[in-house]
Design a protein around this motif. Structure first.
Motif, PDB file in Angstrom:
ATOM      1  N   VAL A   1      39.733  54.692 -39.986  1.00 12.29           N
ATOM      2  CA  VAL A   1      39.608  56.134 -39.695  1.00 12.29           C
ATOM      3  C   VAL A   1      40.983  56.764 -39.522  1.00 12.29           C
ATOM      4  N   THR A   2      41.015  58.080 -39.663  1.00 10.31           N
ATOM      5  CA  THR A   2      42.230  58.838 -39.372  1.00 10.31           C
ATOM      6  C   THR A   2      42.135  59.429 -37.974  1.00 10.31           C
ATOM      7  N   VAL A   3      43.302  59.709 -37.398  1.00  7.50           N
ATOM      8  CA  VAL A   3      43.387  60.438 -36.121  1.00  7.50           C
ATOM      9  C   VAL A   3      44.382  61.561 -36.378  1.00  7.50           C
ATOM     10  N   GLU A   4      43.882  62.808 -36.464  1.00  6.30           N
ATOM     11  CA  GLU A   4      44.726  63.873 -36.993  1.00  6.30           C
ATOM     12  C   GLU A   4      44.530  65.238 -36.337  1.00  6.30           C
ATOM     13  N   PRO A   5      44.905  65.324 -35.051  1.00  3.75           N
ATOM     14  CA  PRO A   5      44.832  66.645 -34.429  1.00  3.75           C
ATOM     15  C   PRO A   5      45.935  67.560 -34.958  1.00  3.75           C
TER      16      PRO A   5
ATOM     17  N   GLY B   1      39.035  63.266 -36.917  1.00  3.55           N
ATOM     18  CA  GLY B   1      39.307  62.282 -37.963  1.00  3.55           C
ATOM     19  C   GLY B   1      38.081  61.908 -38.769  1.00  3.55           C
ATOM     20  N   HIS B   2      38.316  61.094 -39.782  1.00  2.00           N
ATOM     21  CA  HIS B   2      37.260  60.713 -40.713  1.00  2.00           C
ATOM     22  C   HIS B   2      37.523  59.311 -41.221  1.00  2.00           C
ATOM     23  N   GLY B   3      36.477  58.691 -41.735  1.00  2.00           N
ATOM     24  CA  GLY B   3      36.648  57.395 -42.371  1.00  2.00           C
ATOM     25  C   GLY B   3      37.366  57.546 -43.704  1.00  2.00           C
TER      26      GLY B   3
ATOM     27  N   SER C   1      44.573  56.142 -49.143  1.00  2.00           N
ATOM     28  CA  SER C   1      45.275  56.233 -47.859  1.00  2.00           C
ATOM     29  C   SER C   1      45.353  57.707 -47.499  1.00  2.00           C
ATOM     30  N   ASP C   2      45.677  57.988 -46.229  1.00  2.00           N
ATOM     31  CA  ASP C   2      45.740  59.371 -45.754  1.00  2.00           C
ATOM     32  C   ASP C   2      46.671  59.424 -44.551  1.00  2.00           C
ATOM     33  N   CYS C   3      47.623  60.347 -44.574  1.00  2.00           N
ATOM     34  CA  CYS C   3      48.592  60.462 -43.483  1.00  2.00           C
ATOM     35  C   CYS C   3      49.140  61.877 -43.464  1.00  2.00           C
TER      36      CYS C   3
ATOM     37  N   ILE D   1      49.618  65.862 -36.974  1.00  2.00           N
ATOM     38  CA  ILE D   1      50.120  64.487 -37.044  1.00  2.00           C
ATOM     39  C   ILE D   1      48.907  63.588 -37.264  1.00  2.00           C
ATOM     40  N   GLU D   2      48.970  62.772 -38.303  1.00  2.31           N
ATOM     41  CA  GLU D   2      47.814  61.960 -38.703  1.00  2.31           C
ATOM     42  C   GLU D   2      48.231  60.524 -38.984  1.00  2.31           C
ATOM     43  N   ASP D   3      47.517  59.604 -38.374  1.00  4.73           N
ATOM     44  CA  ASP D   3      47.686  58.186 -38.709  1.00  4.73           C
ATOM     45  C   ASP D   3      46.385  57.632 -39.249  1.00  4.73           C
TER      46      ASP D   3
END
Ligand code: ZN
Ligand code: ZN
Length: 357
Positions: free
Chosen positions: A316-320, A289-291, A225-227, A332-334
């Motif tokens: 994938v992540t969304v992390e600007p 982001g990345h897978g 996981s990644d956040c 902030i990353e989801d």
């Protein structure tokens, strides 16, 4: 429902290969279920061969899917596998992105000349992009563990505790909650240190008024996981609040842009335009982001450098982020699952600015 090995075998013809030699252990695990550190796979339309060494014979019996023939090598793994190659000319793919130069040299020495060794890339990666239900369950479980551990950490307060102490506590707690371990080295970075996107936790206590970037994840039964959350220790002041709202809005725009068929580069641009448009060109240099799956960074990529198109079942992540050197950083990353008409967010931690003590 076809197996992963069958899908890979079906893809070989398109790559003009007769067989594929799989030496990347992540791929060996993906195809066979084997979690040990010594194994290879030889795969083709009529061949499913798994080779390991003596240390793993018993583990392989338990883990490796029954569609594979399981062998224990008496000498080298590749030597054992080579003996099972069919006679005559054929095109044998090898994983050139991960095979070492020495591995290639040995392969060329062991494998007889009518066999052509062909550099193959991306075949297993391609399959790994779209997650099955079983994989989504494990990634979701990993994210739940990570979320619960962060909530517990924040409840205990951050002020006066060092970045390193907090990172260690978070990782320890994730293990207690069932994680194999952290999915990458935890980032906890306060104040100016948070302006380094990949900061290493220091023996420095967090102070009142600091923004703190926390980027962490758990691995659960092999899946990551990644956040990231950025929290404030006490009131951070108007500028940090303003940048926080900017990043939050940009991140939401990124989430809104995600759907199957979406272009990774365009989704990256939607978010980048918002951040650059607010005067922060130069303060956000990494991709959006990345897978995430068996590896913490894998295809597909949401990036100005990429050319991936999203498919339903990608994770994938969304992390600007915005990084102001010498002052503070905010990211902030989801973690999300791509669906036909949008995405499903796996992260459960709220994103409105959180002030902790
Ligand atoms: Zn992260
Ligand atoms: Zn990430």
């Amino acid at each position: 429902m076809s197996t992963r090995a069958e899908r890979l075998s079906d893809a070989l013809a398109g790559a003009e290969l007769d067989l594929l030699l799989v030496t990347n252990l992540v791929h060996v695990r993906y195809l066979t279920g084997f979690t040990g550190s010594s194994g290879l796979v030889l795969i083709g339309p009529d061949l499913r061969l798994f080779v390991t060494d003596f240390r793993y014979t018993e583990q392989a019996q338990e883990e490796v899917h029954a569609e594979f023939e399981r062998l224990t090598a008496s000498g080298g793994l590749l030597e054992e596998a080579t003996e099972r190659l069919p006679d005559g000319p054929l095109r044998l793919g090898y994983e050139s992105e991960t095979m070492t130069v020495e591995g290639y040299r040995q392969a060329r020495e062991l494998i007889p000349e009518p066999v052509e060794l062909v550099a193959a890339t991306g075949l297993v990666e391609r399959l790994r992009r779209v997650k099955g239900e079983d994989e989504l369950e494990l990634i979701t479980a990993a994210q739940r563990i990570a979320d619960a551990a962060l909530e517990a950490l924040l409840a205990g307060g951050l002020e006066g505790r060092t970045e390193r102490e907090l990172a260690l506590a978070l990782e320890h707690d994730m293990r207690l909650r069932g994680a194999d371990g952290p999915s990458f080295a935890t980032i906890i970075a306060g104040g100016a240190h948070g302006a380094l996107p990949h900061a290493t936790p220091r023996e420095v206590p967090l102070q009142r008024g600091q923004m703190v970037v926390i980027d962490w994840g758990a691995t659960y039964r092999g899946y990551a996981s990644d956040c990231t959350r950025t929290v404030a220790v006490g009131e951070p002041g108007p500028e940090a609040r303003e940048v926080y709202e900017l990043v939050l809005g940009a991140q939401q725009a990124g989430l809104d842009a995600i759907r199957a068929g979406g272009d990774g580069r365009e989704i990256d641009r939607v978010v980048r335009d918002i951040i650059y448009g607010a005067g922060h060109e130069g303060h956000y240099g990494h991709g959006l982001g990345h897978g995430v799956g068996l590896e913490i960074h894998e295809a597909p990529w949401l990036s100005f450098r990429g050319q991936d198109v999203l498919e339903a079942g990608n994770v994938v992540t969304v992390e600007p982020g915005v990084y102001l050197p010498g002052r503070f950083g905010i990211r902030i990353e989801d973690l999300v699952v791509v669906t036909d008409d949008g995405c499903r967010i796996l992260t459960t931690i709220p994103k409105s600015l959180r002030i902790v003590h």
